[in-house]
Design an enzyme around this catalytic site. Structure first.
Site, PDB file in Angstrom:
ATOM      1  N   GLY B  57     -25.464   5.795 -59.763  1.00  0.00           N
ATOM      2  CA  GLY B  57     -26.013   7.075 -59.338  1.00  0.00           C
ATOM      3  C   GLY B  57     -24.877   8.082 -59.338  1.00  0.00           C
ATOM      4  N   ALA B  58     -25.078   9.206 -60.032  1.00  0.00           N
ATOM      5  CA  ALA B  58     -23.977  10.146 -60.248  1.00  0.00           C
ATOM      6  C   ALA B  58     -23.272  10.549 -58.951  1.00  0.00           C
ATOM      7  CB  ALA B  58     -24.478  11.368 -61.019  1.00  0.00           C
ATOM      8  N   ASP B 243     -27.224  13.319 -64.243  1.00  0.00           N
ATOM      9  CA  ASP B 243     -25.855  12.802 -64.278  1.00  0.00           C
ATOM     10  C   ASP B 243     -24.859  13.856 -64.729  1.00  0.00           C
ATOM     11  OD1 ASP B 243     -27.645  10.314 -64.479  1.00  0.00           O
ATOM     12  OD2 ASP B 243     -25.665   9.549 -63.947  1.00  0.00           O
ATOM     13  N   ASN B 253     -29.588  12.598 -68.103  1.00  0.00           N
ATOM     14  CA  ASN B 253     -30.053  11.731 -67.019  1.00  0.00           C
ATOM     15  C   ASN B 253     -30.490  10.409 -67.648  1.00  0.00           C
ATOM     16  OD1 ASN B 253     -30.624  11.355 -64.180  1.00  0.00           O
ATOM     17  ND2 ASN B 253     -32.790  11.434 -64.695  1.00  0.00           N
ATOM     18  N   LYS B 254     -30.854   9.470 -66.834  1.00  0.00           N
ATOM     19  CA  LYS B 254     -31.227   8.118 -67.256  1.00  0.00           C
ATOM     20  C   LYS B 254     -32.150   8.125 -68.479  1.00  0.00           C
ATOM     21  CE  LYS B 254     -30.214   5.146 -65.451  1.00  0.00           C
ATOM     22  NZ  LYS B 254     -28.841   5.354 -65.854  1.00  0.00           N
TER      23      LYS B 254
END
Lengths: 351, 351
Positions: B57-58, B243, B253-254
């Site tokens: 998790g960023a 992120d 992001n993911k």
């Protein structure tokens, strides 16, 4: 169901075999790590095998159900006429109830049932001939669709596919994967990106296995990656199968297909559905009326057989979704190619 | 890294703890089935933990890296000044190399490094105070974003989220999941559909666990199901974290986030990104320049720790994708809400 070992490596085009009054099904629950058959000797065995997904894929389910009818005829041959009819009817009902979405199942049962009209006895031999005929027709249809679909691909390109639609899902060769196989042979496909296809991982387990057996260059990816793949590299086509197609061209297929179709349209990637006409269901006006099977939450909470989801978590697990006809560029059937499928063009291909 | 058992059930808001000159990380590789900490005593331990996704998790990676700098300062305190500086610089480089995409990592390292300017020695106490400050600031930012994001949701609705962006991914409360937690408390959210988020299953393992702990009604679904969910039921918002955000508002992001954004736009569902300003990277003009981490193919070929992919299969495994700013309706930061994020509005929120 009894497990039968193989003496040679399994071939994707031999997923369903009629051997000595029984059906051997290549066990798709344990592929690719274990190659084994299970033997079905009764219609009830066959319904269990369909429900448990020993055999899966709309056309393969139809073929398996047809053989299941033969098993019922053989099993009840020595009963009195009244008992025989009761037992046979019960078996037909059990087969029909095995899975709800793929229409090929009902289509095959209807074809088998047509042989029974005005027959005093249940004609086991004629039923077996018809089941073998359904099986052979499917292989021929797939090879035809392979050529027709390949011809739609103008220039060599990478493609994305979803779920498994190859030899394993059909009588042999495959629908969407059949087009990919033929198109690759014709030099039209450079690379195949295969969605892993959660929750059952048909892509990861079955499509990857078939592509490796055919030496077609391919990469798996998680289902969430397809849009990123379309954005970052040249993808010419998304090519998928179908479990049921409504009269207006809406397509029920493996969950995730609709999301792919939306992403394809957004990126200007062409979207091809490949399915024999036995998948068309003119009794259903639109996709909204197609019954969508929902399976146990456990399939999502499990991953590769291991419990991964938080204990106590709920899951929404529809097995199929509906892609509206307006997102489909080409529907390939064994009777020809329908561009921009809609009520009229679909009725035309059937007439 | 040494494993530390828990004496009480784990809480998502206690994923990172500074205890007796070491960092305890709630081991996210084994949640939710096993609740345990691992103890990091050196910066190298911490880099290993970040790389192995013990912590992920960023924002959480940023906090963990900040504590990692403190560990480096303590470990090398008794060396000669020259040796100390060399060892410390090497540790900073190891931490910076642990994961490439989340910018919060580099942001936190820069903040820690700022304390070293013109210092003859490495001020361990000041570094620890700064790391704790970064940690506390993140919690406050998340609570603020929770309120700001919740205020964007006009009427009670179901939402979709992706990956894990809760207490586990941050200093506490969460970014996207923080908005969901606050909005649920305010009566704005009826149900949460959580993507399982292959290949690492952050949704299935971590988000479902957090939602259960918070008693928020929720269902998991496979990543391919989101568009079908948007088509068949009322979904008001998709709410995700980030992120790294480029100067023009493009969001890394993911993997799977971009596909969700495309589907949301197609269905007229609003798309909200929730991220502290430490996630903004004005040095990068657009998403095309954000480095995207690609991890081992094995992560796709494994599922829940079990090998499922066909042996010999290849996989494309980017961990993140880029969602262009034009698909984002609202960016929520701790400094305020940016509607239709773009270069100008993003610079404005930072000034």
């Amino acid at each position: 169901m009894e497990v039968v070992s193989l003496s040679a490596p399994a071939h994707p085009d031999q997923a369903i075999r009629w051997v000595e009054s029984a059906v051997l099904l290549l066990d798709q629950r344990v592929l690719p790590r274990v190659e084994r058959y299970v033997r079905c000797c009764t219609a009830s065995d066959m319904a269990d095998a369909i429900r448990a997904m020993v055999v899966r894929g709309a056309p393969a389910i139809g073929i398996a159900a047809a053989y299941g009818v033969v098993l019922a005829a053989l099993q009840h041959a020595n009963k009195t006429p009244a008992e025989r009819q009761r037992a046979f009817d019960r078996d037909m009902a059990i087969l029909a109830a095995s899975r709800p979405t793929a229409v090929n199942l009902f289509w095959a049962l209807r074809r088998m049932q047509a042989l029974l009209a005005n027959q005093p006895n249940i004609p086991a031999e004629a039923l077996l001939a018809e089941a073998k005929h359904i099986h052979q027709e499917d292989i021929i249809a797939n090879r035809l669709m392979g050529e027709l679909g390949a011809a739609c691909i103008a220039a060599p390109t990478a493609v994305i596919t979803h779920c498994n639609t190859g030899g394993l899902a059909t009588g042999g060769h495959g629908t969407a994967l059949g087009v990919i196989r033929t198109a690759f042979q014709r030099g039209k496909i450079t690379h195949v990106y295969a969605d892993e296809t959660r929750p059952w991982l048909q892509g990861s387990r079955l499509t990857a296995w078939e592509l490796l057996k055919e030496s077609i260059p391919s990469s798996l990816m998680v289902d969430g990656a397809a849009a990123a793949r379309m954005r970052t590299s040249e993808i010419g086509w998304v090519i998928v199968g179908a479990d049921r197609i409504a009269a207006n061209g809406d397509v029920a297929n493996k969950i995730g297909t609709y999301q792919l179709a939306v992403a394809a349209r957004y990126h200007g990637v062409k979207f091809m559905v490949v399915a024999p006409t036995s998948t068309l269901d003119l009794s259903i006006a639109s996709g909204a009326d197609i019954p969508i099977e929902t399976r146990a939450a456990e399939e999502v909470l499990l991953c590769g057989g291991t419990a991964v989801g938080a204990p106590g978590a709920d899951a929404w697990n529809p097995v199929f979704d509906v892609t509206p006809a307006e997102l489909i560029d080409v529907l390939v059937t064994e009777r020809g190619v329908v561009r921009n499928p809609a009520d009229k063009s679909i009725r035309a291909i059937l007439s």
